[in-house]
Design an enzyme around this catalytic site. Structure first.
Site, PDB file in Angstrom:
ATOM      1  N   CYS A  83      -5.486   1.360   0.612  1.00  0.00           N
ATOM      2  CA  CYS A  83      -6.623   0.942  -0.214  1.00  0.00           C
ATOM      3  C   CYS A  83      -6.313   1.171  -1.695  1.00  0.00           C
ATOM      4  O   CYS A  83      -5.456   0.501  -2.255  1.00  0.00           O
ATOM      5  CB  CYS A  83      -7.899   1.659   0.254  1.00  0.00           C
ATOM      6  SG  CYS A  83      -9.401   0.847  -0.298  1.00  0.00           S
ATOM      7  N   HIS A 100      -7.999   1.018   6.385  1.00  0.00           N
ATOM      8  CA  HIS A 100      -7.849   2.477   6.417  1.00  0.00           C
ATOM      9  C   HIS A 100      -7.452   2.974   7.801  1.00  0.00           C
ATOM     10  O   HIS A 100      -8.328   3.265   8.628  1.00  0.00           O
ATOM     11  CB  HIS A 100      -9.183   3.129   6.050  1.00  0.00           C
ATOM     12  CG  HIS A 100      -9.545   3.024   4.612  1.00  0.00           C
ATOM     13  ND1 HIS A 100      -9.198   3.970   3.674  1.00  0.00           N
ATOM     14  CD2 HIS A 100     -10.231   2.078   3.941  1.00  0.00           C
ATOM     15  CE1 HIS A 100      -9.658   3.617   2.487  1.00  0.00           C
ATOM     16  NE2 HIS A 100     -10.293   2.466   2.611  1.00  0.00           N
ATOM     17  N   GLU A 140      -6.489   5.882   8.576  1.00  0.00           N
ATOM     18  CA  GLU A 140      -6.947   7.273   8.771  1.00  0.00           C
ATOM     19  C   GLU A 140      -8.401   7.323   9.248  1.00  0.00           C
ATOM     20  O   GLU A 140      -8.869   8.351   9.729  1.00  0.00           O
ATOM     21  CB  GLU A 140      -6.756   8.092   7.484  1.00  0.00           C
ATOM     22  CG  GLU A 140      -7.830   7.929   6.414  1.00  0.00           C
ATOM     23  CD  GLU A 140      -7.712   6.657   5.576  1.00  0.00           C
ATOM     24  OE1 GLU A 140      -6.899   5.768   5.946  1.00  0.00           O
ATOM     25  OE2 GLU A 140      -8.437   6.530   4.572  1.00  0.00           O
TER      26      GLU A 140
END
Lengths: 741, 233
Positions: free
Chosen positions: B86, B203, B205
C-alpha cells in the site's frame, strides 16, 4: 495590540452580550474575582461558562445517571470513561458531538470531531483501537444534504484513515429536522493496562506545565461559544470558528504520548480541545486542587502578534498539556523531539488555586481555577410538556389504508437510503487497519479481538430521534435496549455506555422537558441492564431559526465476548435451518419507518418496552450463542420483521432465501413492518431444537418458530415473495444510487 | 528470515506487519526508524502501509527522502528482499525502485474492502507458494491506488514477469468490473526486473489469520519461508 492596550479595553454591556454572558452571570464573575474582569478574562469566562464547557443547563439532570458498577474504573468527569475487561486490561471510551462545526464546514468539522475524540482516549493512556460514528442528515433529495453527507463522510475518513484507527461501524439516519442541523457524533474506544491509566490533574507545586504538539494559531477562537448558539442566516460567517485538522500531526502526537506514557514522568495530562489552553489549564488545576502559572510568550505560535485573548481561546488542534514530574522536562521534550513535535515548558503548578497567565512580563489573567469549573453557573431550567405530544401520541392506525402489494412496499423500503446498505459510507473508512476487526460494519454491532488475549470487544452506537420525539422517555429506554440487543446479537455481553445527547435550545421549556424525560428513560434502562454511564457529551442549541431537531440521544455501548472466535453474525447460514423469533410479539405501527416512508406520518406512541422481557430475550440469545445453538442472530428494529428478515438473507459470502409464515392477528402491515421492541431473529439447526427449548423454558422467554432458511426467494406468508438477489440489488444501490446521481 | 519493518512518521500498518511476521510467521523482526541508516543483517525489509508524512503533497513523495531510503537502494541492489504494501508500494514507486506511478482512484474516494487478485507470476520469492492464476481474497484500503504506466512500459513489464497481481473475479477472470480503482490493466502489484522488490496495493497482513476471515495473504509470507529454508539470496 499591546498587553497594556488590551488591559485597558473597557468592558461594556455590549461586550458582555457578545460573549454570550447574561447580566447575572457577569455579576457572578465580579463577585468570584472580587473585581471587574479584564478583556482576556472575560473571554476566558465566556468559553468556560458556555453551555459546551460548563454543562450549565444539564449538570443537575445528568446526576440521575447510574455511574457506578463493579466494572467501572472511571465514570464521568474525566476525558473518557474507563471500564475493566479483566484484572489486567481496561477499555476507555467516549462519544462526542461535532454538530455545529460540521454544518458550517462539513469536512473539517467532522475531521476535527474525530481528532478530538481520539485525543480524549489516548490522553487517558489508552491505545485507540476503533472509532464509530452516528450521523444524521436531512433527506438526500436536497443537494445541500447530499453535499453535507459526502463531505462529512470524507472528513471522518480523511482523519481516521490517516491516524490508522479503524472506523468499524455506526449508523446513518435521515429526517427533515436535521436538514439545517446535521448531527455528527463520533465514538472512540481504546485499550489500556488498568494500572497505566492517566488522569487530567495538575498537582505538585513547582511541577512543570509542558505544552506539546502543534503550534497555536488564530483558528477556532470561540468555537465552544459558537457551539452553544442557535443557527441563523449568518451562520456561514462563523466558518473561521471551525478548526482545521492535521491528522498526520495527531498521529505523531499519539505515538509520542504513548511512548511518554511508558515512563513515569507524567503527573497529569489533558488534551486541548474546546477552549484550548484555557480549558486544559483550569480544568487540570481544578481537579488537582492546585493552581497553574503559564507564560504565553513561551507558547509556540503559528503567527506573530497574537493577543493573550487569542492564544488562550484558540482551538488549534493536535495539542496537549502535560504536567510532568519536576526534573523530567528534558526527558519529556526529547521524546517529542523524536517525533518532530513541540515540547515546551510554559509554566508550573502553584499552590494558590489560581490560573495565572502572563504575557510580556505582565499578568494578563488571574482567576481561581474553580471559578471557571466547579463554580460555573448551573441552572434548573423550567420545563413543560410540548403541545404536540398529546396530538401525536393519540394517533391510532384506525383508518390507515393497508397496501395491496406488500412485495413492492418491501422493495421500496429496502431500496431507501434509510434502510439500504451503508457500504457507500463505510467502504470509505479503513475498517480493518490494526488487524483486530472480526465483525465488519454492516452487522448488528462491531467486534474486535484484543491481541494477546482470547477476548473480543463489541461496540455499537444507536439512537432513534423519531421515537424520542414521540415519547422521549420511552425513546431513551429503547435506545439503550437496542444498543444492548445489538451487542448481544454478536455474542458480546454489554458492560457500560457513553451517550451523546443532541437537543435544541435548553432555554426553551419544551426542549428542557424532552431532555429531562430522555435522561430519565436512559437512566432507568441503564440501571435495569446494569450498564452504567461512563460519560459522554451534551449538545444543546441544535436548532435553526427556532426549529429544534428531534430530541436525539445516541447511546455508545461496549461489551466483552470471552472468546472472540465464538461470535455470531446476523446472516442466515444453512439451507433448512429453522428461523425463530425470540422475545416480543405482535406488530406496533406507531413511530415506525414504514408509517413515515409509506404514509408520511410521524405519529403514534413508539413501541412499548418491557425491560424484563427485553432482558430475558437478551439472556436467551447470549446463552444460545454461548452454547453454539444459535447460528445467526439479528436485531429486529427499524423497518420491522420483513426488513430484518431480508437483511438476514444478505450475507457478505452470498445470498440465501427464507420462507416465513406468521400468524396474522391484526393488520398485515403492522405484522410485517411494525417495530415492536425486544425481538431477535435467530436461526439454528433443527437438531439443536430440544436444547434450545430447554434453555428458553428455563429463562421463560417467549419464542416461536416462524420458518426455515433456503431457496433463492424471501417469502413471508401470503404477502411477500421476492427474489433475494433482487432485494439485495435494491438494497446495495440505495445510498450510492441517490448520492452519485 | 530476519525482517525489518520500516517506520516512517505516519506509517500505520507497521504494527500489523510486525505482528504477522513475528507472531504468525515466527520470524525475528525489528522496527526500523526511518532515520536509521543501516540495514545490515536483514533478509527482508518491509515498507508498511499508512500515510507517511500524511500523504501530503502526494502519497510517498516525502518519505522517499527519508535517510533509510538511501540505504534501501543499496540493500535492493545487493538482492535483499523488499516488500512494499500500500503506502509502502507508493514509496517504492516514488523512489524509482519500481516502475510506474499512482493516481487517485477513479471514483476519487478512499476504498476499503475485500477484492480478489490473480497471481500472474508465481516464480518470485514472494509468490512461490501461490499457484499461477490463483485468485487471492484480500483487502484493499487506499485512495491513491490507481496504478499507471504507459502501454509500452506495461507490455515490457509483462514480458519480464513484472506484473505480479491483477484485480480479478473470484474465478480469476480479469475484467474492468473487478477493477476497484481504475488501474492500468487491473494491475494490483508489480516487481522490479530482478524480482526481489515487490510492491502491492492489497494488504496481505490483513488476511493472514483465520480469525480475520481470510488466510490468503499468508501465502505471500509462506512463500518467503521457502526462500528462508532453501534458496540463498
Amino acid at each position: 495590540m499591546t498587553v497594556q492596550e488590551i488591559k485597558e479595553i473597557k468592558i461594556t454591556q455590549g461586550l458582555i452580550e457578545q460573549h454570550g454572558l447574561s447580566a447575572e452571570e457577569y455579576e457572578k464573575i465580579k463577585s468570584l474575582l472580587g473585581r471587574e474582569p479584564n478583556y482576556t478574562e472575560l473571554g476566558i469566562f465566556s468559553v468556560m461558562w458556555s453551555e459546551h464547557c460548563s454543562y450549565k443547563s444539564s449538570r443537575a439532570i445528568l446526576k440521575r445517571f447510574p455511574i457506578a458498577g463493579r466494572h467501572i474504573i472511571q465514570g464521568p468527569g474525566e476525558n473518557a470513561g474507563v471500564v475493566a475487561i479483566d484484572d489486567d486490561l481496561a477499555m476507555v471510551f467516549k462519544i462526542e458531538s461535532h454538530n455545529h462545526p460540521s454544518y458550517i464546514e462539513p469536512y473539517q468539522g467532522a475531521a476535527t470531531g474525530v481528532g478530538g475524540i481520539i485525543r480524549d482516549i489516548f490522553t487517558m493512556g489508552a491505545r485507540p483501537v476503533a472509532c464509530l460514528n452516528s450521523l444524521r442528515f436531512g433527506p438526500l433529495n436536497h443537494p445541500k444534504n447530499r453535499y453535507l453527507m459526502t463531505r462529512v463522510v470524507a472528513g471522518i475518513a480523511g482523519y481516521g484513515n490517516c491516524m490508522g484507527i479503524p472506523t468499524v461501524g455506526g449508523e446513518v439516519c435521515f429526517e427533515a429536522c436535521y436538514s439545517q442541523n446535521p448531527l455528527i457524533n463520533v465514538f472512540c474506544l481504546g485499550i489500556a493496562k488498568r494500572d497505566r491509566i492517566f488522569y487530567a490533574r495538575a498537582c505538585g507545586e513547582g511541577n512543570p506545565v509542558i505544552y506539546v504538539g502543534s503550534s497555536t494559531g488564530r483558528d477556532g477562537i470561540h468555537g465552544a461559544t459558537m457551539a452553544s448558539e442557535e443557527f441563523n442566516e449568518q451562520s456561514e460567517e462563523r466558518r473561521p470558528t471551525v478548526q482545521v485538522g492535521d491528522p498526520f500531526t495527531e498521529k505523531l502526537l499519539l505515538e509520542a504520548c504513548l511512548e511518554l506514557m511508558k515512563t513515569n514522568y507524567i503527573i497529569g495530562i489533558q488534551d486541548m480541545g474546546a477552549a484550548g489552553l484555557t480549558c486544559s489549564n483550569c480544568e487540570m488545576a481544578g481537579r488537582g486542587g492546585a493552581g497553574v502559572e503559564i507564560d504565553l510568550d513561551l507558547v509556540p505560535a503559528r503567527e506573530k502578534g497574537m493577543t493573550p485573548y487569542e492564544i488562550m481561546l484558540s482551538e488549534s488542534q493536535e495539542r496537549m498539556l502535560i504536567v510532568a514530574a519536576k526534573g523530567r522536562e528534558d526527558a519529556v521534550k526529547e521524546i517529542f523531539a523524536k517525533w518532530d513535535l513541540h515540547g515546551v515548558s510554559i509554566g508550573h503548578v502553584t499552590a494558590d488555586g489560581n490560573m495565572r497567565v502572563k504575557k510580556g512580563g505582565q499578568v494578563v489573567a488571574d482567576i481561581p481555577a474553580l471559578a471557571l469549573t466547579d463554580n460555573a453557573p448551573a441552572y434548573l431550567r423550567p420545563k413543560i410538556m410540548p403541545d404536540y405530544i398529546d396530538e401525536v401520541q393519540s394517533w391510532t392506525p384506525d383508518g390507515l389504508p393497508e397496501p395491496k402489494d406488500y412485495t413492492s412496499v418491501l422493495e421500496r423500503m429496502m431500496g431507501s437510503p434509510a434502510l439500504g446498505s451503508k457500504a457507500w459510507v463505510y467502504e470509505q473508512y479503513d475498517h480493518m487497519v490494526r488487524i483486530n476487526t472480526i465483525l465488519f460494519p454492516g452487522a448488528d454491532a462491531s467486534l474486535l479481538r484484543i491481541m494477546g488475549t482470547p477476548y473480543g470487544i463489541g461496540m455499537t452506537v444507536d439512537g432513534n430521534g423519531r421515537y424520542c420525539y414521540l415519547d422521549p422517555k420511552t425513546g431513551g429506554m429503547l435506545a439503550v435496549a437496542e444498543a444492548a440487543r445489538n451487542l448481544v446479537c454478536t455474542g458480546a455481553r454489554p458492560l457500560a455506555i457513553t451517550n451523546c445527547l443532541n437537543f435544541g435550545d435548553p432555554e426553551n421549556p419544551e426542549v428542557m422537558w424532552q431532555f429531562d424525560e430522555t435522561v430519565e428513560g436512559i437512566a432507568e434502562a441503564c440501571r435495569f441492564f446494569d450498564t452504567p454511564v461512563t460519560g459522554g457529551n451534551v449538545s444543546f442549541y441544535n436548532q435553526t431559526l427556532g426549529e429544534p431537531v428531534f430530541p436525539t440521544p445516541v447511546i455508545g455501548m461496549a461489551g466483552v465476548l470471552q472468546d472472540c472466535r465464538a461470535y455470531v453474525t446476523p446472516w442466515f447460514k444453512h439451507d433448512g435451518d429453522l428461523v425463530c423469533i425470540i422475545g416480543g410479539t405482535g406488530g406496533h405501527l406507531g413511530g415506525s419507518e414504514y408509517l413515515k416512508a409509506e404514509h408520511g406520518i410521524i405519529k403514534g406512541m413508539p413501541p412499548r418496552i418491557n425491560l424484563a422481557l427485553e432482558a430475558k430475550a437478551q439472556k436467551a440469545c447470549l446463552r444460545g450463542i454461548g452454547l453454539g445453538i444459535i447460528r445467526s442472530a439479528h436485531d429486529c428494529s427499524e423497518g420491522g420483521l420483513a426488513v430484518a428478515m431480508a437483511e438476514s438473507c444478505f450475507s457478505p459470502y452470498g445470498s440465501i432465501g427464507a420462507e416465513i409464515n406468521l400468524d396474522k392477528s391484526d393488520r398485515a402491515d403492522a405484522l410485517l413492518f411494525g417495530e415492536t421492541a425486544s425481538r431477535i431473529i435467530v436461526s439454528m439447526n433443527e437438531k439443536r431444537l430440544p436444547e434450545w427449548e430447554r434453555l428458553a423454558t428455563k429463562i421463560a422467554v417467549p419464542w416461536q418458530i416462524v420458518g426455515h432458511v433456503g431457496g433463492d426467494r424471501l417469502k413471508i406468508g401470503p404477502w411477500i415473495s421476492s427474489p433475494v438477489e433482487r432485494l439485495r440489488h435494491l438494497w446495495e444501490r440505495a445510498l450510492a444510487g441517490v448520492i452519485d446521481q | 528470515m530476519r525482517c525489518g519493518v520500516v517506520v516512517f512518521p505516519g506509517s500505520n500498518c507497521d504494527h500489523d506487519c510486525y505482528h504477522v511476521l513475528k507472531h504468525v510467521m515466527g520470524w525475528p523482526v525489528d522496527y526500523i526508524w526511518h532515520k536509521q541508516k543501516d540495514l545490515k543483517g536483514y533478509d527482508l525489509v518491509l515498507l508498511p502501509g499508512g500515510f507517511s508524512y500524511g500523504d501530503y503533497l502526494r502519497a510517498g513523495a516525502i518519505a522517499r527522502f527519508s535517510p533509510i531510503m538511501n540505504e534501501l537502494n543499496g540493500f535492493a541492489e545487493k538482492g535483499g528482499l523488499v516488500l512494499g504494501i500500500c503506502n509502502g508500494f507508493q514509496v517504492l514507486l516514488e523512489s524509482g525502485l519500481l516502475p510506474g506511478a499512482m493516481l487517485m482512484n477513479r471514483g476519487l474516494r478512499f476504498i476499503c474492502r475485500y477484492v480478489h487478485i490473480r497471481v500472474e507470476n508465481n516464480s518470485l520469492p514472494f509468490t512461490g507458494s501461490c499457484k499461477k492464476g490463483q485468485a487471492l481474497h484480500i483487502p484493499i484500503a487506499h485512495q491513491e491506488g490507481c496504478y499507471y504506466n504507459d502501454p509500452e512500459a506495461i507490455s515490457e513489464m509483462e514480458k519480464g514477469g513484472q506484473v505480479v497481481f491483477r484485480y480479478c473475479s473470484p474465478e480469476s477472470e480479469i475484467d474492468d468490473r473487478y477493477n476497484p480503482n481504475g488501474s492500468s490493466g487491473n494491475i494490483a502489484g508489480v516487481c522490479n526486473r530482478q524480482g526481489n522488490v515487490l510492491g502491492m496495493m492489497p494488504h496481505p497482513e490483513r488476511c493472514s489469520e483465520a480469525v480475520l476471515g481470510s488466510e490468503d495473504g499468508r501465502l505471500i509470507f509462506s512463500s518467503l519461508l521457502k526462500v528462508a529454508e532453501g534458496v540463498s539470496i
